[in-house]
Design an enzyme around this catalytic site. Sequence first.
Site, PDB file in Angstrom:
ATOM      1  N   ASN A   5      31.449 -27.312   6.944  1.00  0.00           N
ATOM      2  CA  ASN A   5      32.627 -26.647   6.333  1.00  0.00           C
ATOM      3  C   ASN A   5      33.804 -26.652   7.353  1.00  0.00           C
ATOM      4  O   ASN A   5      33.464 -26.431   8.561  1.00  0.00           O
ATOM      5  CB  ASN A   5      32.171 -25.062   5.930  1.00  0.00           C
ATOM      6  CG  ASN A   5      31.131 -25.149   4.974  1.00  0.00           C
ATOM      7  OD1 ASN A   5      31.456 -25.884   4.132  1.00  0.00           O
ATOM      8  ND2 ASN A   5      30.586 -23.990   5.013  1.00  0.00           N
ATOM      9  N   HIS A  45      29.351 -26.594  13.086  1.00  0.00           N
ATOM     10  CA  HIS A  45      27.798 -26.511  13.007  1.00  0.00           C
ATOM     11  C   HIS A  45      27.406 -27.064  11.689  1.00  0.00           C
ATOM     12  O   HIS A  45      28.378 -27.372  10.735  1.00  0.00           O
ATOM     13  CB  HIS A  45      27.531 -25.115  12.647  1.00  0.00           C
ATOM     14  CG  HIS A  45      28.264 -24.254  11.673  1.00  0.00           C
ATOM     15  ND1 HIS A  45      29.385 -23.710  12.116  1.00  0.00           N
ATOM     16  CD2 HIS A  45      28.064 -23.875  10.467  1.00  0.00           C
ATOM     17  CE1 HIS A  45      29.949 -23.068  11.186  1.00  0.00           C
ATOM     18  NE2 HIS A  45      29.172 -22.974  10.148  1.00  0.00           N
ATOM     19  N   LEU A  46      26.504 -27.814  11.513  1.00  0.00           N
ATOM     20  CA  LEU A  46      25.997 -28.742  10.508  1.00  0.00           C
ATOM     21  C   LEU A  46      24.982 -27.935   9.985  1.00  0.00           C
ATOM     22  O   LEU A  46      23.865 -27.769  10.293  1.00  0.00           O
ATOM     23  CB  LEU A  46      25.406 -29.979  11.075  1.00  0.00           C
ATOM     24  CG  LEU A  46      25.014 -31.348  10.094  1.00  0.00           C
ATOM     25  CD1 LEU A  46      26.443 -31.444   9.197  1.00  0.00           C
ATOM     26  CD2 LEU A  46      24.492 -32.377  10.543  1.00  0.00           C
ATOM     27  N   GLY A  97      35.346 -22.929   3.690  1.00  0.00           N
ATOM     28  CA  GLY A  97      34.354 -22.155   3.757  1.00  0.00           C
ATOM     29  C   GLY A  97      33.814 -21.857   5.230  1.00  0.00           C
ATOM     30  O   GLY A  97      32.642 -21.181   5.035  1.00  0.00           O
ATOM     31  N   GLN A  98      34.562 -22.182   6.111  1.00  0.00           N
ATOM     32  CA  GLN A  98      33.949 -21.900   7.346  1.00  0.00           C
ATOM     33  C   GLN A  98      34.341 -20.516   7.722  1.00  0.00           C
ATOM     34  O   GLN A  98      35.331 -20.171   7.642  1.00  0.00           O
ATOM     35  CB  GLN A  98      34.660 -22.828   8.336  1.00  0.00           C
ATOM     36  CG  GLN A  98      34.228 -22.739   9.898  1.00  0.00           C
ATOM     37  CD  GLN A  98      34.711 -23.748  10.595  1.00  0.00           C
ATOM     38  OE1 GLN A  98      35.713 -24.418  10.423  1.00  0.00           O
ATOM     39  NE2 GLN A  98      34.293 -23.854  12.082  1.00  0.00           N
TER      40      GLN A  98
HETATM   41  P1  AMP Z   1      30.053 -21.346   7.480  1.00  0.00           P
HETATM   42  O1  AMP Z   1      30.359 -20.499   6.577  1.00  0.00           O
HETATM   43  O2  AMP Z   1      30.128 -22.773   7.442  1.00  0.00           O
HETATM   44  O3  AMP Z   1      30.826 -21.101   9.015  1.00  0.00           O
HETATM   45  O4  AMP Z   1      28.573 -21.185   8.187  1.00  0.00           O
HETATM   46  C1  AMP Z   1      28.211 -19.867   8.864  1.00  0.00           C
HETATM   47  C2  AMP Z   1      26.790 -19.686   8.748  1.00  0.00           C
HETATM   48  O5  AMP Z   1      26.057 -19.036   9.898  1.00  0.00           O
HETATM   49  C3  AMP Z   1      26.378 -18.940   7.453  1.00  0.00           C
HETATM   50  O6  AMP Z   1      25.620 -19.858   6.606  1.00  0.00           O
HETATM   51  C4  AMP Z   1      25.938 -17.948   8.060  1.00  0.00           C
HETATM   52  O7  AMP Z   1      24.705 -17.229   7.364  1.00  0.00           O
HETATM   53  C5  AMP Z   1      25.316 -18.130   9.355  1.00  0.00           C
HETATM   54  N1  AMP Z   1      25.096 -17.217  10.485  1.00  0.00           N
HETATM   55  C6  AMP Z   1      25.815 -16.060  10.597  1.00  0.00           C
HETATM   56  N2  AMP Z   1      25.311 -15.234  11.481  1.00  0.00           N
HETATM   57  C7  AMP Z   1      24.032 -15.763  11.791  1.00  0.00           C
HETATM   58  C8  AMP Z   1      22.984 -15.442  12.970  1.00  0.00           C
HETATM   59  N3  AMP Z   1      23.158 -14.482  13.708  1.00  0.00           N
HETATM   60  N4  AMP Z   1      22.001 -16.195  12.847  1.00  0.00           N
HETATM   61  C9  AMP Z   1      21.732 -17.378  12.115  1.00  0.00           C
HETATM   62  N5  AMP Z   1      22.808 -17.870  11.076  1.00  0.00           N
HETATM   63  C10 AMP Z   1      23.909 -16.997  11.016  1.00  0.00           C
END
Ligand code: AMP
Length: 114
Positions: free
Chosen positions: A87, A100-101, A93-94
């Site tokens: 994202n 991150h992938l 949606g980031q």
């Molecule tokens: P994005 O929305 O693409 O930036 O993805 C961020 C992702 O990080 C989301 O799917 C969250 O559920 C995940 N996330 C946020 N905090 C944590 C955490 N502490 N451990 C694992 N995943 C997380």
Amino acid sequence: MNKTIFQQIIDKEIPATILYEDESLIAIEDINPVAPVHALIIPKKCIETLNDLNPADTDIVGKMILVARNLAKELKIDQSGYRTVFNCNSDGGQTVSHIHLHLVGGRKMNWPPG
Ligand code: AMP
């Protein structure tokens, strides 16, 4: 600048379920999974968004995809299928400013995405 949540995980300041780790990246379980399998493959180098990639990052991005492929096999979704997603920024949606992938699978994915 404050550390992102992923930098804190990389630095072992907050816990995560680690699926894979080496010198250049870490893979963890997503804390809020959207599918039976939902992993995040994260480079240890903080690159805020895909827009910030430069040619020197080619190897790490390629490695992220290979690690996703390997995890898909380990987690037994390689044959049923899976989706990998980066994202980028608000419309993408980031929510965490450290690339991150996403690796998601274990159920049928819809297209187009919501
Ligand atoms: P994005 O929305 O693409 O930036 O993805 C961020 C992702 O990080 C989301 O799917 C969250 O559920 C995940 N996330 C946020 N905090 C944590 C955490 N502490 N451990 C694992 N995943 C997380």
